[in-house]
Design an enzyme around this catalytic site. Structure first.
Site, PDB file in Angstrom:
ATOM      1  N   SER A 103       1.057  -7.413   4.945  1.00  0.00           N
ATOM      2  CA  SER A 103       1.900  -6.227   5.030  1.00  0.00           C
ATOM      3  C   SER A 103       1.113  -4.943   4.759  1.00  0.00           C
ATOM      4  CB  SER A 103       3.084  -6.393   4.065  1.00  0.00           C
ATOM      5  OG  SER A 103       4.042  -5.395   4.243  1.00  0.00           O
ATOM      6  N   ASP A 242       3.903   0.287   8.493  1.00  0.00           N
ATOM      7  CA  ASP A 242       2.891  -0.367   7.675  1.00  0.00           C
ATOM      8  C   ASP A 242       2.177  -1.423   8.516  1.00  0.00           C
ATOM      9  OD1 ASP A 242       4.936  -2.241   7.769  1.00  0.00           O
ATOM     10  OD2 ASP A 242       4.564  -2.978   5.740  1.00  0.00           O
ATOM     11  N   ASP A 244       2.289  -4.604   9.054  1.00  0.00           N
ATOM     12  CA  ASP A 244       3.004  -5.573   9.881  1.00  0.00           C
ATOM     13  C   ASP A 244       4.281  -4.992  10.479  1.00  0.00           C
ATOM     14  OD1 ASP A 244       4.459  -5.511   7.492  1.00  0.00           O
ATOM     15  OD2 ASP A 244       4.948  -7.646   7.569  1.00  0.00           O
ATOM     16  N   ASP A 246       7.105  -3.851   9.360  1.00  0.00           N
ATOM     17  CA  ASP A 246       8.474  -4.070   8.895  1.00  0.00           C
ATOM     18  C   ASP A 246       8.939  -2.952   7.960  1.00  0.00           C
ATOM     19  OD1 ASP A 246       6.998  -4.726   6.638  1.00  0.00           O
ATOM     20  OD2 ASP A 246       7.919  -6.698   6.341  1.00  0.00           O
TER      21      ASP A 246
END
Length: 448
Positions: A103, A242, A244, A246
């Site tokens: 992440s 960010d 990833d 999400d």
């Protein structure tokens, strides 16, 4: 229920090539998850996506070996946002989905998170059972039943087309100049394509990943670069994802930042007016600002608070039939559209409000006045338990006494990093700063 030891609040995460984030553990974990989901002799499949970290190749190969060893067929998606993996797991009738990502963490970290066949993250109970299989050993498939692996070339296009359907057909983004910061991460191809195809003028930032620069001075946790670009090109807004994708942070035309609380409050009030806010409720964590809670109350919207972690937000939403939730950090979960936080789709909802109202981003990005809030992180060494120390407990008690009911404290261990997060809110910022500083010093002393 037995306590999990490997899984944290968002899958398994750690420093690459250091337990538990090793190729050997990833292979064993893939085998355990494969055995958990492959309960008969029918064909079973798993989809695997990843962000742009160099270590993603290593973990992808190790997981593939583990899954195929138990007879699972593997569909490799390549670099793909976390919410896209959740969507494609369900869309492609996979038994399980995997996202390889840490992440917002630096490039030297990585992580593995799993989605069930419905596209939602696994339950605590499922993770406990997978850990049991991992520890006890997994029965491998017979030689003739080993799974196959192949790459899916059109996975990105499937998600791009789906993301576009979440924006009203009657509206366009024509005339909007958008600085889009993809954090050199998983959305570096998908997000610019979606916004451009909907009509926006896209000025991309953080779209040149090299395996090492994910989240480095860019993205939702480091917005200065995007903010400078917004001012330089006189953009209408900035969207910062960010690693990833999400999470999302919105920048107005001045480069000023709106966090997840402001975005959630805007969407919640908009959906309430449209009659589509299920249960007239927004689900958020204990970290969300008191100012948002006060604003929602005035709007006739209930705030349901959960423990920190988007998985707990989603669990509450699914249990109670709510459609909107998220975190101050920028996870915005809209179960009408996605099974997990989706920074791109949340950004589209913000732009929808801009197009519909004709208002500037600055007029929409500060929906409520926040109560002064301070969040500080204190790192601790492995094996230390600073929250259990007497001096820390005493500092917290003293802080509560000083606030005297005019605010709140939340001190907790991070579920993803070796950090103690010290958060407080109070109308008197000076008093709050003194209290937080006092607690942080006690934690630092106990952590050393």
């Amino acid at each position: 229920m037995t306590k999990r030891s490997l899984f944290g609040t968002d899958g398994v995460r750690g420093l690459t090539n250091t337990p538990p984030m090793t190729a050997e553990l990833a292979m064993r974990l893939g085998a355990a998850v494969g055995r958990y989901f492959r309960r008969d002799q029918q064909e079973h499949r798993v989809v695997i996506g990843k962000d742009t970290r160099l270590s993603g190749y290593m973990l992808e190969n190790a997981l593939t070996a583990g899954f195929t060893s138990t007879g699972m067929n593997v569909l490799l998606l390549g670099p793909m946002p976390t919410p896209a993996v959740g969507f494609l797991t369900h869309s492609m009738r996979a038994d399980v989905g995997v996202m390889i990502s840490a992440s917002h963490n630096p490039a030297y970290d990585n992580g593995i998170k799993f989605f069930g066949p419905d596209g939602f993250k696994l339950s605590d109970e499922a993770e406990v059972e997978i850990e049991r299989l991992l520890n006890e050993g997994v029965e491998l498939a017979a030689p003739q039943n080993i799974g196959r692996a192949k790459r899916i070339d059109d996975a990105l296009g499937r998600y791009v087309e789906y993301a576009k359907t979440t924006f009203p057909n009657s509206l366009r983004l024509d005339g909007l100049r958008v600085v889009l910061d993809c954090a050199n991460g998983a959305a570096y191809k998908a997000a610019p394509a979606v916004l451009w195809e909907l009509g926006a003028e896209v000025i991309p930032v953080g779209v040149t990943p090299n395996g090492h620069n994910i989240n480095e001075n860019c993205g939702s946790t480091s917005t200065a670069t995007a903010a400078a670009k917004v001012r330089e090109v006189r953009a209408n807004l900035g969207i910062c994802l960010d690693g990833d994708a999400d999470r999302v942070i919105i920048l107005d035309e001045n480069g000023e930042q709106a966090d997840g609380d402001q975005i959630m409050a805007l969407i919640a009030s908009s959906w309430k007016r449209e009659g589509r806010l299920k249960g007239d409720t927004l689900v958020a964590t204990v970290m969300s600002n008191l100012g948002m809670e006060n604003f929602l109350r005035d709007e006739g919207i209930h705030l349901e608070r959960t423990a920190v972690g988007d998985r707990y937000v989603v669990e509450s939403m699914r249990k109670n039939g709510f459609a909107l939730g998220g975190e101050q950090s920028g996870h915005i979960v809209m179960t009408d559209y996605a099974t997990t936080g989706d920074g791109l789709i949340a950004g589209l909802q913000f732009m929808k409000a801009m197009v519909e109202t004709g208002k500037k981003a600055s007029e929409l990005a500060q929906v409520f006045t926040p109560v002064p809030q301070i969040l500080r992180n204190v790192r601790y060494a492995a094996g230390k338990t600073p929250l259990e120390a007497d001096q820390v407990q005493q500092a917290i008690a003293d802080g509560e006494k000083q606030l005297n009911g005019d605010g709140r404290l939340l001190i907790r261990k991070s579920g993803t990093e070796p950090l103690i997060r010290v958060m407080g809110e109070a109308n008197d910022q000076g008093k709050l700063d003194a209290v937080i500083t006092q607690i942080c010093k006690a934690v630092e002393s106990a952590a050393s």
